[in-house]
Design an enzyme around this catalytic site. Structure first.
Site, PDB file in Angstrom:
ATOM      1  N   ARG A 104      48.769 -72.793 -21.204  1.00  0.00           N
ATOM      2  CA  ARG A 104      47.924 -72.666 -20.148  1.00  0.00           C
ATOM      3  C   ARG A 104      47.325 -73.865 -19.865  1.00  0.00           C
ATOM      4  O   ARG A 104      47.193 -74.186 -18.594  1.00  0.00           O
ATOM      5  CB  ARG A 104      46.674 -71.625 -20.613  1.00  0.00           C
ATOM      6  N   VAL A 131      53.761 -57.204 -25.562  1.00  0.00           N
ATOM      7  CA  VAL A 131      54.033 -58.369 -26.231  1.00  0.00           C
ATOM      8  C   VAL A 131      55.372 -58.323 -26.855  1.00  0.00           C
ATOM      9  O   VAL A 131      56.305 -59.007 -26.828  1.00  0.00           O
ATOM     10  CB  VAL A 131      52.939 -59.101 -27.199  1.00  0.00           C
ATOM     11  N   ASP A 176      57.596 -49.466 -34.224  1.00  0.00           N
ATOM     12  CA  ASP A 176      56.251 -48.908 -33.695  1.00  0.00           C
ATOM     13  C   ASP A 176      55.954 -47.623 -34.203  1.00  0.00           C
ATOM     14  O   ASP A 176      57.206 -46.842 -34.572  1.00  0.00           O
ATOM     15  CB  ASP A 176      56.392 -49.033 -31.900  1.00  0.00           C
ATOM     16  N   HIS A 189      41.297 -68.898 -31.822  1.00  0.00           N
ATOM     17  CA  HIS A 189      41.901 -68.367 -30.578  1.00  0.00           C
ATOM     18  C   HIS A 189      40.571 -67.356 -29.957  1.00  0.00           C
ATOM     19  O   HIS A 189      40.726 -66.276 -29.985  1.00  0.00           O
ATOM     20  CB  HIS A 189      43.195 -67.177 -30.728  1.00  0.00           C
TER      21      HIS A 189
HETATM   22  O1  TXD Z   1      47.677 -65.290 -28.385  1.00  0.00           O
HETATM   23  C1  TXD Z   1      47.553 -64.296 -29.031  1.00  0.00           C
HETATM   24  N1  TXD Z   1      47.540 -64.493 -30.319  1.00  0.00           N
HETATM   25  C2  TXD Z   1      47.767 -63.044 -28.220  1.00  0.00           C
HETATM   26  C3  TXD Z   1      47.351 -61.698 -29.024  1.00  0.00           C
HETATM   27  C4  TXD Z   1      48.419 -62.755 -27.015  1.00  0.00           C
HETATM   28  C5  TXD Z   1      48.339 -61.646 -26.457  1.00  0.00           C
HETATM   29  C6  TXD Z   1      48.106 -60.369 -27.061  1.00  0.00           C
HETATM   30  N2  TXD Z   1      47.342 -60.697 -28.247  1.00  0.00           N
HETATM   31  C7  TXD Z   1      47.234 -59.408 -29.055  1.00  0.00           C
HETATM   32  O2  TXD Z   1      48.644 -58.894 -29.469  1.00  0.00           O
HETATM   33  C8  TXD Z   1      46.442 -58.272 -28.354  1.00  0.00           C
HETATM   34  O3  TXD Z   1      45.152 -58.409 -28.249  1.00  0.00           O
HETATM   35  C9  TXD Z   1      46.830 -56.985 -29.276  1.00  0.00           C
HETATM   36  O4  TXD Z   1      46.153 -57.111 -30.664  1.00  0.00           O
HETATM   37  C10 TXD Z   1      48.435 -57.383 -29.864  1.00  0.00           C
HETATM   38  C11 TXD Z   1      49.350 -56.733 -29.055  1.00  0.00           C
HETATM   39  O5  TXD Z   1      49.328 -56.845 -27.467  1.00  0.00           O
HETATM   40  P1  TXD Z   1      50.185 -56.112 -26.451  1.00  0.00           P
HETATM   41  O6  TXD Z   1      49.671 -56.199 -25.342  1.00  0.00           O
HETATM   42  O7  TXD Z   1      51.425 -56.184 -26.912  1.00  0.00           O
HETATM   43  O8  TXD Z   1      49.527 -54.436 -26.863  1.00  0.00           O
HETATM   44  P2  TXD Z   1      50.232 -53.167 -26.654  1.00  0.00           P
HETATM   45  O9  TXD Z   1      51.045 -53.015 -25.139  1.00  0.00           O
HETATM   46  O10 TXD Z   1      49.018 -52.120 -26.602  1.00  0.00           O
HETATM   47  O11 TXD Z   1      51.211 -52.939 -27.724  1.00  0.00           O
HETATM   48  C12 TXD Z   1      50.746 -52.858 -28.952  1.00  0.00           C
HETATM   49  C13 TXD Z   1      51.671 -51.872 -29.609  1.00  0.00           C
HETATM   50  C14 TXD Z   1      51.620 -50.688 -29.369  1.00  0.00           C
HETATM   51  O12 TXD Z   1      52.886 -50.093 -28.684  1.00  0.00           O
HETATM   52  C15 TXD Z   1      51.362 -49.674 -30.606  1.00  0.00           C
HETATM   53  O13 TXD Z   1      51.787 -48.240 -30.367  1.00  0.00           O
HETATM   54  C16 TXD Z   1      51.559 -50.311 -31.508  1.00  0.00           C
HETATM   55  O14 TXD Z   1      51.284 -51.554 -30.994  1.00  0.00           O
HETATM   56  N3  TXD Z   1      51.026 -50.008 -32.827  1.00  0.00           N
HETATM   57  C17 TXD Z   1      51.777 -50.230 -33.979  1.00  0.00           C
HETATM   58  N4  TXD Z   1      52.802 -50.496 -34.235  1.00  0.00           N
HETATM   59  C18 TXD Z   1      53.258 -50.344 -35.578  1.00  0.00           C
HETATM   60  N5  TXD Z   1      52.518 -49.874 -36.511  1.00  0.00           N
HETATM   61  C19 TXD Z   1      51.057 -49.591 -36.338  1.00  0.00           C
HETATM   62  N6  TXD Z   1      50.371 -49.090 -37.254  1.00  0.00           N
HETATM   63  C20 TXD Z   1      50.627 -49.604 -34.986  1.00  0.00           C
HETATM   64  N7  TXD Z   1      49.429 -49.300 -34.342  1.00  0.00           N
HETATM   65  C21 TXD Z   1      49.919 -49.565 -32.945  1.00  0.00           C
END
Ligand code: TXD
Length: 312
Positions: free
Chosen positions: A155, A17, A37, A179
């Site tokens: 959606r 995202v 990140d 949500h």
């Molecule tokens: O409608 C909505 N609100 C949503 C929510 C729609 C889509 C995704 N939704 C939620 O967003 C999903 O359930 C996840 O909780 C988040 C992020 O989803 P994404 O698909 O982007 O997940 P990824 O690809 O796993 O990316 C998460 C990143 C990853 O690169 C980790 O290394 C990073 O978060 N991460 C951090 N970044 C900074 N600081 C910390 N502490 C950290 N921990 C993990």
């Protein structure tokens, strides 16, 4: 808002995202992006790759990747996407404890480094993470809001447009609530060029579209096999980001803290708000039928239960 020529937008979490959002922001020329990140060097690589596209795309937006929070200093807007995403078979609530730890830590940095920012929370479970972010930052309910309703109603709108064979441009859908699978799509307030869909489709068709909307996140999770939706979520965050940074005062469903509206108090759920430069400028209170109010309360109760588990 800063006096810089371009707004400074921080995106925490450079995963699916976050990186897709950074891409959309850069292409739209909306502002400079700081991508943060925890994975060593990864956000630097993605930011550089995105910035190297800018001569081709023709925008002068800067993109900076970082593993620490120094560069986010003075951001106008922060989007929190850090955390775990759902895997097949997982509910959004399964992410509660782990993501609370992650989002709580991120919120602490945002409080210290970007004290004037509007914060859009995206991490799941969304409504609880938004409440947690407000409680950690102390920024107040106007400046801390969550993204979910814009995606849920996109959606619903798509499914309505496809069912009726009309342009998505003419469909305005309305979805309230948390949500989760108990979100509250509102057909009476969902229209095609001003005509309620209740006048355009039989009830069983509408019910089927509502079911698909409620399960829309899970549908994508099952298809992808790993991770959850990110293109439509990123587009939805971009619309909210633009509404804030350009003070568009759009009416969009956002996760916000209710204080008496809809008969609910002290709980974060999705309702239509006026979204402008200050964040949530106003909550719009729709007249609901008793069963719609009941669904919204059930949805809010679910959020409250999770908030209680976290002890915030
Ligand atoms: O409608 C909505 N609100 C949503 C929510 C729609 C889509 C995704 N939704 C939620 O967003 C999903 O359930 C996840 O909780 C988040 C992020 O989803 P994404 O698909 O982007 O997940 P990824 O690809 O796993 O990316 C998460 C990143 C990853 O690169 C980790 O290394 C990073 O978060 N991460 C951090 N970044 C900074 N600081 C910390 N502490 C950290 N921990 C993990």
């Amino acid at each position: 808002m800063s006096t810089r020529f371009r707004p400074k937008i921080t995106v925490v979490g450079a995963g699916n995202v976050g990186a897709t959002l950074a891409h959309r922001i850069a292409d739209s020329g909306l502002g400079d992006v700081i991508l943060v990140d925890v994975v060593p060097n990864m956000p630097l690589g993605k930011a550089l790759d995105l910035e190297e596209a800018s001569p081709v795309v023709g925008t002068d937006c800067r993109l900076i990747g970082s593993n620490d929070y120094g560069p986010i200093e003075g951001s106008d807007l922060v989007v929190i996407t850090a955390g775990l995403a759902r895997k097949p078979g997982m509910s959004r609530d399964d992410l509660l404890m782990k993501n609370a730890e992650i989002v709580g830590g991120v919120a602490e940095h945002v409080k210290n480094r970007a004290p004037n920012a509007v914060v859009i929370v995206v991490s799941n479970p969304l409504d609880v993470m938004t409440q947690l972010t407000e409680s950690v930052t102390g920024f107040g309910k106007k400046r801390v809001l969550g993204m979910a309703g814009v995606l849920d109603q996109a959606r619903f709108a798509l499914f309505i447009a496809r069912e009726l064979g009309v342009s998505v441009q003419d469909v305005r859908a309305m979805v309230l609530g948390g949500h989760g699978d108990d979100m509250v799509p509102l057909p009476r307030y969902s229209t095609v060029s001003g005509i309620p869909i209740t006048d355009l489709m039989p009830k069983d068709k509408i019910d089927a579209l509502i079911k698909r909307t409620r399960e829309g996140g899970a549908e994508i999770v099952a298809l992808l096999g790993t991770g959850s939706a990110f293109y439509a979520p990123a587009a939805s965050i971009l619309a909210m980001t633009r509404a804030v940074l350009r003070d568009e005062r759009r009416i969009l469903p956002c996760c916000t803290r209710l204080e008496g509206e809809y008969g609910l108090r002290g709980v974060y759920v999705g309702v239509p708000v006026v979204l402008g430069a200050g964040g949530v400028e106003k909550i719009i209170e729709l007249k609901l039928l008793p069963e719609e109010t009941k669904s919204l309360q059930t949805s809010a109760d679910h959020v409250r239960e999770s908030v209680k588990k976290l002890g915030i």
